[in-house]
Design a protein around this motif. Structure first.
Motif, PDB file in Angstrom:
ATOM      1  N   ILE A   1       6.665  -3.465  -2.426  1.00 16.12           N
ATOM      2  CA  ILE A   1       6.657  -2.077  -2.443  1.00 16.12           C
ATOM      3  C   ILE A   1       6.144  -1.477  -4.054  1.00 16.12           C
ATOM      4  O   ILE A   1       6.800  -2.162  -4.913  1.00 16.12           O
TER       5      ILE A   1
ATOM      6  N   LEU B   1       7.741   5.605   0.377  1.00 17.05           N
ATOM      7  CA  LEU B   1       8.090   5.007   1.754  1.00 17.05           C
ATOM      8  C   LEU B   1       7.283   5.996   2.936  1.00 17.05           C
ATOM      9  O   LEU B   1       7.503   6.981   3.011  1.00 17.05           O
TER      10      LEU B   1
ATOM     11  N   GLU C   1       6.728   3.938   5.726  1.00 19.16           N
ATOM     12  CA  GLU C   1       7.172   3.115   7.082  1.00 19.16           C
ATOM     13  C   GLU C   1       8.726   2.995   6.943  1.00 19.16           C
ATOM     14  O   GLU C   1       9.433   3.054   5.965  1.00 19.16           O
TER      15      GLU C   1
ATOM     16  N   SER D   1      10.162   0.047   7.565  1.00 25.30           N
ATOM     17  CA  SER D   1      10.529  -1.281   6.914  1.00 25.30           C
ATOM     18  C   SER D   1       9.361  -1.902   6.198  1.00 25.30           C
ATOM     19  O   SER D   1       8.056  -1.455   6.791  1.00 25.30           O
ATOM     20  N   TYR D   2       9.506  -2.584   5.190  1.00 31.74           N
ATOM     21  CA  TYR D   2       8.469  -3.307   4.522  1.00 31.74           C
ATOM     22  C   TYR D   2       8.871  -4.573   4.320  1.00 31.74           C
ATOM     23  O   TYR D   2       9.917  -5.114   4.210  1.00 31.74           O
ATOM     24  N   ASP D   3       7.859  -5.570   4.200  1.00 31.80           N
ATOM     25  CA  ASP D   3       7.996  -6.985   3.914  1.00 31.80           C
ATOM     26  C   ASP D   3       7.999  -7.263   2.344  1.00 31.80           C
ATOM     27  O   ASP D   3       7.203  -6.486   1.620  1.00 31.80           O
TER      28      ASP D   3
ATOM     29  N   ARG E   1      13.320  -8.121   4.057  1.00 31.39           N
ATOM     30  CA  ARG E   1      12.757  -6.981   4.538  1.00 31.39           C
ATOM     31  C   ARG E   1      13.748  -5.969   3.613  1.00 31.39           C
ATOM     32  O   ARG E   1      14.614  -6.208   3.193  1.00 31.39           O
TER      33      ARG E   1
END
Length: 475
Positions: A412, A443, A445, A447-449, A469
């Protein structure tokens, strides 16, 4: 309860009594017949002795070889470290051990399909120690006929010292075996002095005693009984045999009818085979079988009968090979097929697994990293409004020297956190909590990988990464 199975002899032994049925009893268990193995020399026995001595000396000497400040081979159970020369393995890498055992199993299958029980005759630990005990017996009590006479005779000074010396040497070999085996788990240079002055741990004495007793019993007393009744390999090996498997066999067509004769007698003119019925092949067999009775599961393919028979053939002026390594197809006059589907299949599988195992070891990174996100709460909002997630890290240094690792994160834009370096001594692990935060404006979303990476500061190629995550509330 009787140990007899009632049976009836239904053989028609006479015309007058063809209706008579005689009830007999047959023992369920065969009484053990002591085998007095005769010593023989020859090509295959030289090969067997060379492999036996090499394996024995390797087993006894390996724990004494130093490797830096530790033994070259040391299975450190309390420290949960397994050192094999330059490599160190840890419990989480036990999959490699399982893989190695599977490779050994397929190697045994391949060898069995190709050449029968040569593993048993030349390299099996039971055979190696048994042949060593028999060798001691030959040196002290003399050749086969003298040992038989010694056992049948009464006790006198000669018999007493020979028996005492034999069993004393057997126990010394068993003691060396027990101490060496424990020496693979406790540094042997420290273990031996501790055992001598009675300062070793209780478990050390227990396991040394355990292997002393069982080595002495298995190699000195049970011997062929282990191969015949205790070893599962003797039972399932027949499933892997085929008519092209290389086995020790007697050439029935050439040897029969057998019979004694003078060397000057031409067997063809006399209407007899090449076998002079000397029983030397039986006398040298460590399991006491007669190879002339055909293929038997008791045969361990040590080839002692081949060397014995060849020596007799040489004395009689006959061609060698009456007893030899051959196949059932060859004995029947047919062509032997060396390359066959099952053998090729085992070979391909074996080579593939060995190649993958070697590649895995060569590509092995001596570093492990566990990343677990705090599941107690999805996220938290810091005082400055940033969204934060907490993670539990565990860094394991699988190398044999200390390292300091720099932590890196990505996934991110603007992701920040306490990614200070962490120092981990060789063979140890360190844990810490890492908090990552990001401006909520970034942000989009829920959740993010993300990727968490540990990299050694003194060796940039020593790096490992784990996926995780990051949970947050989009704007």
């Amino acid at each position: 309860m009787s140990d007899k199975i009632p049976t009836r002899d239904v053989t028609d032994t006479s015309v007058q009594h063809h209706d008579a049925v005689e009830t007999v009893s047959q023992s369920m268990y065969e009484s053990r017949r002591h085998i007095y193995v005769r010593e023989i020399k020859g090509l295959f026995q030289r090969l067997r002795r060379a492999s036996n001595w090499a394996l024995m000396l390797g087993f006894l000497l390996l724990p004494w070889i130093p490797w830096g400040d530790r033994p070259a081979v040391w299975f450190d159970l309390p420290g949960r470290e397994f050192h094999i020369f330059a490599a160190t393995f840890y419990p989480q890498e036990f999959i490699l051990l399982s893989w190695l055992l599977i490779i050994c199993a397929f190697g045994l299958f391949f060898i069995t399909v190709f050449a029968g029980r040569v593993w048993c005759g030349y390299t099996c630990p039971q055979s190696v120690w048994t042949f060593l005990y028999i060798w001691v017996e030959h040196r002290i009590e003399g050749p086969r006929h003298r040992r038989i006479k010694l056992d049948k005779g009464g006790w006198d000074a000669d018999k007493l010292w020979r028996k005492s010396a034999k069993h004393a040497l057997w126990l010394i070999i068993a003691l060396a075996t027990g101490v060496t085996f424990v020496g693979y788990f406790t540094p042997i240079r420290e273990l031996v002095p501790q055992l001598a002055v009675l300062e070793a741990g209780g478990w050390s004495y227990f396991w040394v005693g355990f292997f002393v007793v069982f080595t002495y019993l298995n190699a000195g007393w049970l011997r062929e009984q282990v191969c015949l009744y205790m070893c599962p390999y003797a039972r399932f090996q027949a499933v892997m045999f085929d008519r092209d498997t290389l086995i020790v066999s007697y050439d029935y067509h050439r040897g029969e009818p057998r019979g004694a004769r003078k060397r000057s007698v031409d067997p063809a003119a006399a209407g007899i085979g090449d076998c002079i019925d000397c029983d030397l092949c039986v006398q040298v067999c460590p399991t006491g079988i007669d190879i002339r009775d055909g293929l038997q599961y008791q045969c361990i393919s040590c080839a002692a009968c081949i060397d014995a028979c060849d020596s007799v053939m040489d004395k009689m002026g006959y061609p060698r090979g009456l007893v030899r390594y051959t196949t059932e197809h060859a004995l029947e006059g047919n062509k032997t097929h060396v390359l066959r589907p099952r053998l090729i299949g085992y070979l391909v599988a074996l080579l593939a697994m060995i190649g993958l195992f070697v590649w895995t070891i060569a590509d092995r990174t001596p570093l492990d990293l566990d990343v677990e996100r705090d599941r107690a709460r999805l996220f938290q909002t810091l005082s400055d409004g940033r969204i934060a997630n907490s993670y539990s890290l565990n860094v394991r240094n699988l190398d044999n020297k200390d390292h300091t690792y720099r932590l890196e994160v990505e996934g991110i834009d603007g992701l920040q956190g306490d990614t200070d370096a962490i120092s981990v001594p060789a063979g140890e692990s360190r844990s810490r909590v890492m908090t990552l935060s990001v401006d909520p404006a970034r942000l989009t979303e829920r959740s993010y990988d993300i990727v968490v990476r540990a990299r050694a500061e003194d060796d940039p190629t020593l790096v490992i990464e784990r996926d995780s995550r990051f949970i947050g509330v989009p704007k």
